[in-house]
Scaffold this motif. Structure first.
Motif, PDB file in Angstrom:
ATOM      1  N   SER A  59       3.633  -9.138  10.590  1.00 19.13           N
ATOM      2  CA  SER A  59       2.065  -8.795  11.039  1.00 19.13           C
ATOM      3  C   SER A  59       1.904  -9.752  12.029  1.00 19.13           C
ATOM      4  CB  SER A  59       1.067  -8.683   9.909  1.00 19.13           C
ATOM      5  OG  SER A  59       1.006  -9.921   9.519  1.00 19.13           O
ATOM      6  N   LYS A  60       2.056 -11.103  11.662  1.00 14.94           N
ATOM      7  CA  LYS A  60       1.583 -12.434  12.642  1.00 14.94           C
ATOM      8  C   LYS A  60       2.312 -12.009  13.998  1.00 14.94           C
ATOM      9  CE  LYS A  60       0.397 -15.893   9.558  1.00 14.94           C
ATOM     10  NZ  LYS A  60       0.712 -17.117   8.942  1.00 14.94           N
ATOM     11  N   ASN A  61       3.499 -11.796  14.091  1.00 11.89           N
ATOM     12  CA  ASN A  61       4.191 -11.710  15.210  1.00 11.89           C
ATOM     13  C   ASN A  61       3.736 -10.453  16.025  1.00 11.89           C
ATOM     14  OD1 ASN A  61       5.772 -13.882  14.549  1.00 11.89           O
ATOM     15  ND2 ASN A  61       7.358 -12.746  13.689  1.00 11.89           N
ATOM     16  N   MET A  62       3.660  -9.206  15.330  1.00 18.73           N
ATOM     17  CA  MET A  62       3.242  -7.950  16.005  1.00 18.73           C
ATOM     18  C   MET A  62       1.765  -8.326  16.553  1.00 18.73           C
ATOM     19  SD  MET A  62       2.159  -4.533  14.581  1.00 18.73           S
ATOM     20  CE  MET A  62       0.743  -5.309  14.117  1.00 18.73           C
ATOM     21  N   TYR A  63       0.988  -8.737  15.929  1.00 17.26           N
ATOM     22  CA  TYR A  63      -0.418  -9.048  16.215  1.00 17.26           C
ATOM     23  C   TYR A  63      -0.443  -9.840  17.412  1.00 17.26           C
ATOM     24  CZ  TYR A  63      -5.210 -11.148  16.566  1.00 17.26           C
ATOM     25  OH  TYR A  63      -6.505 -11.534  16.969  1.00 17.26           O
ATOM     26  N   LYS A  64       0.397 -10.834  17.615  1.00 15.25           N
ATOM     27  CA  LYS A  64       0.496 -11.947  18.742  1.00 15.25           C
ATOM     28  C   LYS A  64       0.955 -11.072  19.925  1.00 15.25           C
ATOM     29  CE  LYS A  64       2.631 -16.361  20.380  1.00 15.25           C
ATOM     30  NZ  LYS A  64       3.533 -17.270  19.947  1.00 15.25           N
ATOM     31  N   THR A  65       2.034 -10.117  19.718  1.00 13.95           N
ATOM     32  CA  THR A  65       2.802  -9.495  20.868  1.00 13.95           C
ATOM     33  C   THR A  65       1.592  -8.487  21.335  1.00 13.95           C
ATOM     34  OG1 THR A  65       4.685  -9.614  19.859  1.00 13.95           O
ATOM     35  CG2 THR A  65       4.462  -8.044  21.319  1.00 13.95           C
ATOM     36  N   LEU A  66       0.883  -7.720  20.544  1.00 17.12           N
ATOM     37  CA  LEU A  66       0.034  -6.790  21.213  1.00 17.12           C
ATOM     38  C   LEU A  66      -1.249  -7.164  21.615  1.00 17.12           C
ATOM     39  CD1 LEU A  66       0.064  -4.074  18.197  1.00 17.12           C
ATOM     40  CD2 LEU A  66       0.995  -3.878  20.535  1.00 17.12           C
ATOM     41  N   SER A 120       3.324   2.276  28.253  1.00 15.61           N
ATOM     42  CA  SER A 120       4.144   1.221  27.622  1.00 15.61           C
ATOM     43  C   SER A 120       5.469   1.680  27.107  1.00 15.61           C
ATOM     44  CB  SER A 120       3.369   0.530  26.497  1.00 15.61           C
ATOM     45  OG  SER A 120       2.987   1.453  25.489  1.00 15.61           O
ATOM     46  N   ASN A 121       6.054   1.058  26.379  1.00 14.71           N
ATOM     47  CA  ASN A 121       7.317   1.183  25.418  1.00 14.71           C
ATOM     48  C   ASN A 121       6.793   1.809  24.017  1.00 14.71           C
ATOM     49  OD1 ASN A 121       9.240   1.003  27.638  1.00 14.71           O
ATOM     50  ND2 ASN A 121       9.163  -1.171  27.303  1.00 14.71           N
ATOM     51  N   TYR A 122       5.464   1.645  23.915  1.00 17.04           N
ATOM     52  CA  TYR A 122       5.180   2.020  22.448  1.00 17.04           C
ATOM     53  C   TYR A 122       4.940   3.531  22.190  1.00 17.04           C
ATOM     54  CZ  TYR A 122       3.970  -2.875  22.349  1.00 17.04           C
ATOM     55  OH  TYR A 122       4.037  -4.244  22.388  1.00 17.04           O
ATOM     56  N   PHE A 170      -5.726   4.470  17.671  1.00 22.53           N
ATOM     57  CA  PHE A 170      -4.191   4.898  18.240  1.00 22.53           C
ATOM     58  C   PHE A 170      -3.268   3.971  17.328  1.00 22.53           C
ATOM     59  CE2 PHE A 170      -6.950   4.594  22.175  1.00 22.53           C
ATOM     60  CZ  PHE A 170      -6.665   6.125  22.626  1.00 22.53           C
ATOM     61  N   LYS A 171      -2.664   5.087  16.564  1.00 17.27           N
ATOM     62  CA  LYS A 171      -1.679   4.730  15.645  1.00 17.27           C
ATOM     63  C   LYS A 171      -0.277   4.397  16.690  1.00 17.27           C
ATOM     64  CE  LYS A 171      -1.602   5.958  11.363  1.00 17.27           C
ATOM     65  NZ  LYS A 171      -1.371   4.420  10.786  1.00 17.27           N
ATOM     66  N   ILE A 172       0.247   3.189  16.549  1.00 21.76           N
ATOM     67  CA  ILE A 172       1.807   2.634  17.081  1.00 21.76           C
ATOM     68  C   ILE A 172       2.608   3.129  16.086  1.00 21.76           C
ATOM     69  CG2 ILE A 172       2.908   1.001  18.198  1.00 21.76           C
ATOM     70  CD1 ILE A 172       0.644  -0.100  19.509  1.00 21.76           C
ATOM     71  N   THR A 173       3.453   4.088  16.426  1.00 24.40           N
ATOM     72  CA  THR A 173       4.604   4.046  15.205  1.00 24.40           C
ATOM     73  C   THR A 173       5.948   3.671  15.503  1.00 24.40           C
ATOM     74  OG1 THR A 173       4.919   6.270  16.361  1.00 24.40           O
ATOM     75  CG2 THR A 173       3.158   5.968  14.297  1.00 24.40           C
ATOM     76  N   GLU A 174       6.161   3.312  16.818  1.00 22.58           N
ATOM     77  CA  GLU A 174       7.485   2.870  17.108  1.00 22.58           C
ATOM     78  C   GLU A 174       7.273   1.627  18.323  1.00 22.58           C
ATOM     79  OE1 GLU A 174      10.352   5.569  18.089  1.00 22.58           O
ATOM     80  OE2 GLU A 174       9.790   7.011  16.605  1.00 22.58           O
ATOM     81  N   GLY A 175       8.115   0.754  18.175  1.00 24.22           N
ATOM     82  CA  GLY A 175       7.860  -0.276  19.158  1.00 24.22           C
ATOM     83  C   GLY A 175       7.560  -1.537  18.743  1.00 24.22           C
ATOM     84  N   THR A 176       7.127  -1.679  17.461  1.00 26.78           N
ATOM     85  CA  THR A 176       6.354  -2.740  16.865  1.00 26.78           C
ATOM     86  C   THR A 176       7.521  -2.699  15.096  1.00 26.78           C
ATOM     87  OG1 THR A 176       4.761  -1.653  15.708  1.00 26.78           O
ATOM     88  CG2 THR A 176       4.497  -2.880  17.986  1.00 26.78           C
ATOM     89  N   ALA A 177       7.502  -4.021  14.687  1.00 29.38           N
ATOM     90  CA  ALA A 177       8.040  -3.959  13.343  1.00 29.38           C
ATOM     91  C   ALA A 177       7.431  -3.428  12.211  1.00 29.38           C
ATOM     92  CB  ALA A 177       8.097  -5.722  12.995  1.00 29.38           C
ATOM     93  N   ILE A 178       6.148  -3.176  12.518  1.00 32.19           N
ATOM     94  CA  ILE A 178       5.403  -2.297  11.383  1.00 32.19           C
ATOM     95  C   ILE A 178       4.251  -1.477  12.577  1.00 32.19           C
ATOM     96  CG2 ILE A 178       5.593  -3.842   9.319  1.00 32.19           C
ATOM     97  CD1 ILE A 178       3.145  -5.098  10.009  1.00 32.19           C
ATOM     98  N   ASN A 179       3.738  -0.734  11.629  1.00 33.92           N
ATOM     99  CA  ASN A 179       2.798   0.340  12.320  1.00 33.92           C
ATOM    100  C   ASN A 179       1.246  -0.450  12.524  1.00 33.92           C
ATOM    101  OD1 ASN A 179       4.581   2.359  12.227  1.00 33.92           O
ATOM    102  ND2 ASN A 179       3.341   3.556  10.471  1.00 33.92           N
TER     103      ASN A 179
END
Length: 279
Positions: free
Chosen positions: A20-27, A109-111, A120-129
């Motif tokens: 969650s931390k890595n994904m939050y930082k990326t987004l 984007s690639n999401y 907007f629910k991101i379902t692919e392109g991140t480790a978790i939704n």
């Protein structure tokens, strides 16, 4: 499953925060680099409040466009309304303009994402939704010009909430209970997930948010017993003997948890009673 002291200790532990931390930082970097408007980006929900458990999937990320805000000034006197309109000018764009910008960015984007009523629910392109919540600022005037800062989501109907105040109140509750409130929330959330998965009784109207909010209304002294099993039992006994569920407030203390919703009240009572069968 037996709710022994050892099981409660397992249930009290938080879920992993690495993904969650890595994904939050990326987004956050993605939106900061691509949005022109002034935006406050932050987490809300279980990951923000550290009440997440193993199996929690979606991470809620707020995109609060702070150059615009909604308000409740129409609830005040004509003189106060006039003063308000003299202080503030109309914004150039509304929140739907910025929501369109976010939609365009995600499309380019690639999401992979699904557009829902509130996010907007991101379902692919991140480790978790990830649930990307687009919103404007909101000022709830309590005694003009004093106000409580919140957000307004352009859903149907519109949703007003106070995530920063909510987080602040949860942190205070945890401090005032010898840091036992959040661990107890995780225990009850884990029990809820177990029962909802394995029991014949399903609780379709209950949610982790409701459980977290109900526990917020338990007096602080019930969280201070040094023995975990006794602490858990005393809180469970308190909730099972409680009579005015409809008066319980959410942690931001701006609305009731259940209100007049009979279905939620019935399910909450059944859930709390069913826990005794695992002790």
């Amino acid at each position: 499953m037996k709710l022994t002291k050892q099981q409660l200790e397992i249930y009290s532990k938080p879920g992993s925060l690495t993904n969650s931390k890595n994904m939050y930082k990326t987004l956050k970097n993605f939106f900061n680099n691509n949005l022109e408007a002034k935006t406050d980006i932050y987490l809300q929900g279980s990951y923000a409040n550290h009440t997440n458990i193993r199996g929690d999937s979606d991470v809620d990320i707020i995109l609060e466009f702070t150059s615009i805000f909604s308000h409740n000034i129409n609830e005040f006197s004509p003189e106060e309304q006039n003063d308000f309109h003299n202080r503030y000018t109309n914004a150039k764009h509304d929140i739907n303009y910025y929501k369109n910008q976010v939609r365009r960015l995600l499309n380019e984007s690639n999401y992979t994402f699904i557009e829902k009523d509130k996010c907007f629910k991101i379902t692919e392109g991140t480790a978790i939704n990830a649930d990307i919540v687009v919103c404007s600022s909101y000022k709830k005037f309590t005694e003009y010009p004093k106000c409580i800062e919140g957000i307004l989501i352009p859903s149907n109907p519109k949703t007003i909430s106070f995530p920063k105040l909510y987080k602040e109140k949860l942190s205070s509750k945890n401090t005032e209970t010898n840091k036992n409130y959040k661990s107890m929330v995780r225990i009850f959330k884990n029990i809820f997930n177990y029962i909802n998965t394995n029991s014949t009784e399903k609780y379709a109207n209950l949610s982790s948010h409701i459980i977290e909010s109900v526990l917020y209304n338990v007096p602080n002294d019930y969280f201070k017993d040094s023995n975990l099993l006794e602490r858990f039992t005393s809180i469970l006994d308190y909730l099972n003997s409680y009579e005015n569920y409809s008066e319980m407030l959410t942690p931001d203390e701006q609305e009731t948890v259940i209100g007049d919703n009979i279905l939620i009240k019935i399910e909450l009572q059944k859930f709390l009673e069913e826990i005794y069968g695992y002790m």
